[in-house]
Design a protein around this motif. Sequence first.
Motif, mmCIF file in Angstrom:
data_model
loop_
_atom_site.group_PDB
_atom_site.id
_atom_site.type_symbol
_atom_site.label_atom_id
_atom_site.label_comp_id
_atom_site.label_asym_id
_atom_site.label_seq_id
_atom_site.Cartn_x
_atom_site.Cartn_y
_atom_site.Cartn_z
ATOM 1 N N MET A 125 -2.545 7.356 14.316
ATOM 2 C CA MET A 125 -1.418 7.428 13.381
ATOM 3 C C MET A 125 -0.089 7.476 14.114
ATOM 4 O O MET A 125 0.870 6.766 13.760
ATOM 5 C CB MET A 125 -1.562 8.661 12.485
ATOM 6 C CG MET A 125 -2.672 8.573 11.464
ATOM 7 S SD MET A 125 -2.769 10.055 10.427
ATOM 8 C CE MET A 125 -1.222 9.915 9.509
ATOM 9 N N SER A 126 -0.016 8.306 15.157
ATOM 10 C CA SER A 126 1.244 8.428 15.898
ATOM 11 C C SER A 126 1.574 7.148 16.650
ATOM 12 O O SER A 126 2.741 6.791 16.816
ATOM 13 C CB SER A 126 1.177 9.611 16.875
ATOM 14 O OG SER A 126 0.185 9.398 17.860
ATOM 15 N N THR A 127 0.553 6.423 17.100
ATOM 16 C CA THR A 127 0.791 5.161 17.792
ATOM 17 C C THR A 127 1.214 4.064 16.815
ATOM 18 O O THR A 127 2.175 3.333 17.056
ATOM 19 C CB THR A 127 -0.474 4.710 18.540
ATOM 20 O OG1 THR A 127 -0.856 5.725 19.474
ATOM 21 C CG2 THR A 127 -0.237 3.412 19.291
ATOM 22 N N ALA A 128 0.492 3.961 15.707
ATOM 23 C CA ALA A 128 0.762 2.902 14.733
ATOM 24 C C ALA A 128 2.143 3.043 14.106
ATOM 25 O O ALA A 128 2.860 2.049 13.933
ATOM 26 C CB ALA A 128 -0.313 2.906 13.652
ATOM 27 N N TYR A 129 2.515 4.281 13.769
ATOM 28 C CA TYR A 129 3.779 4.490 13.065
ATOM 29 C C TYR A 129 4.910 4.956 13.987
ATOM 30 O O TYR A 129 6.078 4.772 13.664
ATOM 31 C CB TYR A 129 3.585 5.504 11.935
ATOM 32 C CG TYR A 129 2.680 4.980 10.858
ATOM 33 C CD1 TYR A 129 3.145 4.069 9.928
ATOM 34 C CD2 TYR A 129 1.344 5.383 10.788
ATOM 35 C CE1 TYR A 129 2.309 3.569 8.936
ATOM 36 C CE2 TYR A 129 0.498 4.894 9.807
ATOM 37 C CZ TYR A 129 0.987 3.980 8.881
ATOM 38 O OH TYR A 129 0.164 3.488 7.917
ATOM 39 N N GLY A 130 4.548 5.542 15.131
ATOM 40 C CA GLY A 130 5.571 5.992 16.071
ATOM 41 C C GLY A 130 5.914 4.912 17.074
ATOM 42 O O GLY A 130 6.951 4.257 16.983
ATOM 43 N N THR A 131 4.995 4.675 18.010
ATOM 44 C CA THR A 131 5.234 3.690 19.064
ATOM 45 C C THR A 131 5.456 2.291 18.510
ATOM 46 O O THR A 131 6.431 1.620 18.845
ATOM 47 C CB THR A 131 4.046 3.664 20.047
ATOM 48 O OG1 THR A 131 3.857 4.970 20.590
ATOM 49 C CG2 THR A 131 4.292 2.674 21.176
ATOM 50 N N LEU A 139 5.022 10.010 7.921
ATOM 51 C CA LEU A 139 5.999 10.405 6.901
ATOM 52 C C LEU A 139 7.383 9.833 7.217
ATOM 53 O O LEU A 139 8.104 9.405 6.303
ATOM 54 C CB LEU A 139 6.068 11.929 6.816
ATOM 55 C CG LEU A 139 4.840 12.634 6.211
ATOM 56 C CD1 LEU A 139 4.987 14.155 6.335
ATOM 57 C CD2 LEU A 139 4.654 12.242 4.748
ATOM 58 N N ALA A 140 7.755 9.813 8.499
ATOM 59 C CA ALA A 140 9.063 9.277 8.887
ATOM 60 C C ALA A 140 9.179 7.792 8.565
ATOM 61 O O ALA A 140 10.211 7.325 8.072
ATOM 62 C CB ALA A 140 9.306 9.513 10.376
ATOM 63 N N VAL A 141 8.113 7.044 8.826
ATOM 64 C CA VAL A 141 8.127 5.608 8.531
ATOM 65 C C VAL A 141 8.169 5.365 7.032
ATOM 66 O O VAL A 141 8.896 4.478 6.550
ATOM 67 C CB VAL A 141 6.895 4.914 9.162
ATOM 68 C CG1 VAL A 141 6.792 3.468 8.684
ATOM 69 C CG2 VAL A 141 6.992 4.960 10.680
ATOM 70 N N MET A 142 7.407 6.146 6.276
ATOM 71 C CA MET A 142 7.431 5.992 4.817
ATOM 72 C C MET A 142 8.830 6.258 4.267
ATOM 73 O O MET A 142 9.296 5.566 3.355
ATOM 74 C CB MET A 142 6.426 6.957 4.174
ATOM 75 C CG MET A 142 4.963 6.659 4.482
ATOM 76 S SD MET A 142 4.416 5.000 3.966
ATOM 77 C CE MET A 142 4.417 4.147 5.564
#
Length: 424
Positions: free
Chosen positions: A349-355, A411-414
Amino acid sequence: MNTNKIKNLARNATKSKDGRTVLSNFGYLTLLQFASYLFPIITVPYLSRVIGVEGYGKIAFASAVMVWVQTVADWGFLLTATRDVAKCRDNKAEVSRIFSETFFARCLLAIVSFIFLCLLILIVPDFKENAEILFVTFLMIPGYIMFPDWFFQAIERMRYTTITNLLVKTIFTVAVFIFIKEKGDYIIVPLLASLGTVAAGIIAMYLILKKWDYSLHRVSFHSVILAIKRSTDVFINNLFPNLYNSLSVVLLGIYDGSVANGIYSEGNKFVNIGQSVLGVVTRVFFPFLSRRIDKHRIYVVVYMGATFCIAVILFVSAPWLIDWLYTDEFADAIPVLRIMSISLVFVAMSTAYGTNYLIVQGHERILRKITMWCSLAGFAIAYPLIIHYSYIGVAVTVTFSRMCLGISSWLAVMKLKKNHLENK
């Protein structure tokens, strides 16, 4: 999605240049990751018998320290430089400029890291006790800088990374059986790995500078400092997870010894392999998404689906994996593996939406704030959990921190997407 739709999607992917590049890179990186499983399967049973759990613990301690050194030497360039080169990969002069600034910036950062490591060895007893293996393991850093994996990724020529790594891994595997014969030979393991990394670096520099005719030219100290400043947000994002990850391993070694470190390290090894598998998808899509962020949803579906499957397999097969590859003294690594397998979902999740979204879209500061707070939360619970629950405490600390990071990134990406739709 029915069979015809899947066939049409595959057919369209092979027809487009971008599709062929992505599939080719995926194939080569998949081969590389397959080799990453095969070689440890060959060497781990032998090493576990010869050097034992204490030897593994010392290697794990030195490796955990080097994670910090490597993170400083990277300083976020693995993402920012990859993104920047991917966007201008047809402009050889601009690519050479980015490559030169990045190379010399990483050299400067590695020198600073080495000085700091020497100070720690002089001051901290546990570091002084393990000085020899720390210095040997540090030799990997120059080779790591000489082998700019990020550059191959940015210009989407992963075939060369795969071929070079396969050659080095084959030589390393053979050397393990030739040179490691008793428990005291544990220090030869990082030495062989370091020599292999340096050899791979020499090959990589030949390809970049001679075969492809990019240039490594002199850059001003000012431009090097500016390059470091531009990647600082991503560096902070990469550094802070070490507060709950590698620092937990260091604390475990200090308070509970090398045996506990060895149990955690080997229980986590399969999860690291799982992350490497998932990293294939991430690395293939990162330069592509830097140009085509509209394909992010497809990437998320593929990535999260693969992650869930791997996590379930590791959780269910944990007793069999540990029993198959290790001696009885590693039996306590089973619960570690099961706890850490859960963390894979949150890493994805952190890779897909963060990185692969926030950084690709230039929102490094948002991700930096998320990572800082989640890492501090993990750091806050690390000490009491390690003191009371040893290696299980480390596994729980890492999984909790990754959960916070993954959910917060999503949540940040949403929120960003919602604001974008409202502002249309």
